[in-house]
Motif scaffolding. Structure first.
Motif, short mmCIF file in Angstrom:
data_model
loop_
_atom_site.label_atom_id
_atom_site.label_comp_id
_atom_site.label_asym_id
_atom_site.label_seq_id
_atom_site.Cartn_x
_atom_site.Cartn_y
_atom_site.Cartn_z
N PHE A 190 0.82 -1.20 0.00
CA PHE A 190 0.00 0.00 0.00
C PHE A 190 0.86 1.26 0.00
O PHE A 190 0.46 2.27 -0.59
N PHE A 191 2.02 1.20 0.65
CA PHE A 191 2.91 2.36 0.60
C PHE A 191 3.37 2.60 -0.83
O PHE A 191 3.44 3.75 -1.29
N ILE A 192 3.69 1.53 -1.54
CA ILE A 192 4.06 1.67 -2.95
C ILE A 192 2.89 2.26 -3.74
O ILE A 192 3.08 3.12 -4.60
N LEU A 193 1.68 1.83 -3.41
CA LEU A 193 0.51 2.32 -4.14
C LEU A 193 0.33 3.83 -4.01
O LEU A 193 0.12 4.52 -5.01
N VAL A 194 0.43 4.37 -2.80
CA VAL A 194 0.21 5.81 -2.63
C VAL A 194 1.32 6.63 -3.29
O VAL A 194 1.07 7.72 -3.83
N ILE A 195 2.55 6.10 -3.27
CA ILE A 195 3.64 6.81 -3.93
C ILE A 195 3.46 6.77 -5.45
O ILE A 195 3.68 7.77 -6.15
N VAL A 196 3.03 5.62 -5.96
CA VAL A 196 2.77 5.51 -7.40
C VAL A 196 1.65 6.45 -7.83
O VAL A 196 1.72 7.08 -8.89
N ILE A 197 0.61 6.57 -7.01
CA ILE A 197 -0.49 7.49 -7.32
C ILE A 197 0.03 8.93 -7.40
O ILE A 197 -0.33 9.69 -8.31
N ALA A 198 0.87 9.31 -6.44
CA ALA A 198 1.42 10.67 -6.44
C ALA A 198 2.28 10.91 -7.68
O ALA A 198 2.18 11.96 -8.33
N PHE A 199 3.12 9.93 -8.03
CA PHE A 199 3.98 10.08 -9.21
C PHE A 199 3.15 10.15 -10.48
O PHE A 199 3.41 10.99 -11.37
N SER A 200 2.14 9.28 -10.59
CA SER A 200 1.29 9.27 -11.79
C SER A 200 0.51 10.57 -11.92
O SER A 200 0.33 11.08 -13.03
N THR A 201 0.07 11.12 -10.79
CA THR A 201 -0.63 12.41 -10.83
C THR A 201 0.29 13.52 -11.30
O THR A 201 -0.12 14.39 -12.07
N TRP A 202 1.53 13.49 -10.85
CA TRP A 202 2.51 14.49 -11.28
C TRP A 202 2.71 14.43 -12.80
O TRP A 202 2.74 15.46 -13.48
N VAL A 203 2.81 13.20 -13.34
CA VAL A 203 2.94 13.05 -14.80
C VAL A 203 1.68 13.54 -15.50
O VAL A 203 1.74 14.21 -16.53
N GLY A 204 0.50 13.21 -14.93
CA GLY A 204 -0.74 13.67 -15.52
C GLY A 204 -0.85 15.18 -15.55
O GLY A 204 -1.36 15.77 -16.51
N LEU A 205 -0.34 15.85 -14.50
CA LEU A 205 -0.35 17.32 -14.48
C LEU A 205 0.57 17.90 -15.54
O LEU A 205 0.30 18.98 -16.08
N LYS A 206 1.66 17.20 -15.84
CA LYS A 206 2.56 17.66 -16.90
C LYS A 206 1.87 17.65 -18.26
O LYS A 206 2.21 18.45 -19.15
#
Length: 311
Positions: A190-206
């Motif tokens: 689950f820790f990996i999941l929340v970090i992946v969500i944050a990283f994916s959101t950052w890419v989506g914002l780009k």
């Protein structure tokens, strides 16, 4: 009183330079005499000089009063500032005497919980006292409480299935496979999941041209995830005392807030592309979902053998 004296007097009273209109009005009302303009005849010169001297004396007296009135609060503020500085300088010395060390006394746990309570009231506003470590502490707490909740729920479900419904021999209940290893695997996953969500959101914002950094995205999620911390902490307590259904309900609400936080960050971001705002945000969501799914699958499957061995 000439023009320059009047300007200095005006600045002393109003703390600003007079405008051309104010200067013209003052000249018209006779508050000062322009040396380039002859305002009286030679016959009336002595009388005019006497009037000018009287006005000059009156204005000089008023100027002295105003200057004193302005200077007095300044002097008092200077004295107050010196006293405050002295008090601040003495306070660390007293703390050193009490603690026996020269290091300042800090309580990071207290600071975190103070920030947590403030952010719980206003998740979209960065509260005072925020530190970068608070974001990672929040992510870790979420993963911890989710892992605790799911471990207790799995243990309780296995116990009920193996004994209450008679599907397995009674010896299976005493050998419950869901324990510390399960907790560790769930925590890491689950820790990996929340970090992946944050990283994916950052890419989506780009994709839509938003200039928020990855650390900024993590900070936003940390603030929005504060209600999640409270819910999963409550669900872990309920699951530990075998109130499984209520634990499920709180866990479901927490997962719902996790998804809403993703939509909120994407739709509240600024679209810098020429594309229509709705389609730009929709594209950012699709990119975020795709990247998070792929990354989580790859990372979790690569760690699965090690987690299975721990279990």
């Amino acid at each position: 009183m000439d023009k320059q004296d009047w300007i200095e007097f005006f600045e002393a009273i109003n703390s600003r330079t007079p405008t051309e209109e104010e200067i013209a009005n003052a000249l018209a009302s006779g508050e000062f005499v322009d040396e380039q303009v002859e305002v009286v005849s030679d016959d009336n010169q002595p009388e005019a000089n006497a009037i000018d001297e009287q006005k000059s004396d009156d204005l000089s007296a008023e100027k002295a009063i105003v200057t004193k009135a302005v200077a007095t609060p300044v002097e008092e503020r200077v004295k107050e500032t010196e006293q405050n500085v002295s008090a601040v300088a003495v306070e660390p010395a007293e703390k050193v005497k009490e603690t026996g060390t020269g290091a300042p006394v800090k309580n990071p746990i207290s600071n975190y919980f103070t920030w947590l309570l403030d952010t719980l009231k206003h998740p979209t506003t960065k509260s005072d006292g925020y530190e970068k470590s608070f974001s990672w502490i929040t992510m870790g707490l979420i993963a911890f409480f989710v892992a605790v909740t799911m471990t207790f729920i799995l243990r309780e479900t296995y116990s009920q299935v193996s004994t209450g419904y008679g599907f397995f021999p009674s010896s299976y209940a005493s050998n419950n496979p869901f324990g510390l290893g399960t907790f560790i695997a769930l925590f890491v996953g689950f820790f990996i999941l929340v970090i992946v969500i944050a990283f994916s959101t950052w890419v989506g914002l780009k994709v839509i041209g938003d200039k928020t950094t990855f650390a900024g995205v993590v900070d936003k999620y940390a603030s929005l995830y504060i209600p999640v911390v409270v819910l999963v902490a409550g669900s872990s307590v309920l699951a530990s005392i075998r109130l499984t259904v209520l634990g499920y309900v709180l866990l479901f609400l927490a997962m719902f807030i996790l998804s809403v936080a993703l939509f909120y960050i994407i739709f509240s971001a600024k679209n810098e592309r020429e594309m229509d705002d709705f389609y730009a945000k929709l594209l950012a969501l699709l990119v975020t979902g795709l990247i998070s799914t792929v990354l989580f699958t790859v990372l979790f499957l690569s760690l699965m053998p090690s987690l299975v061995q721990i279990s």
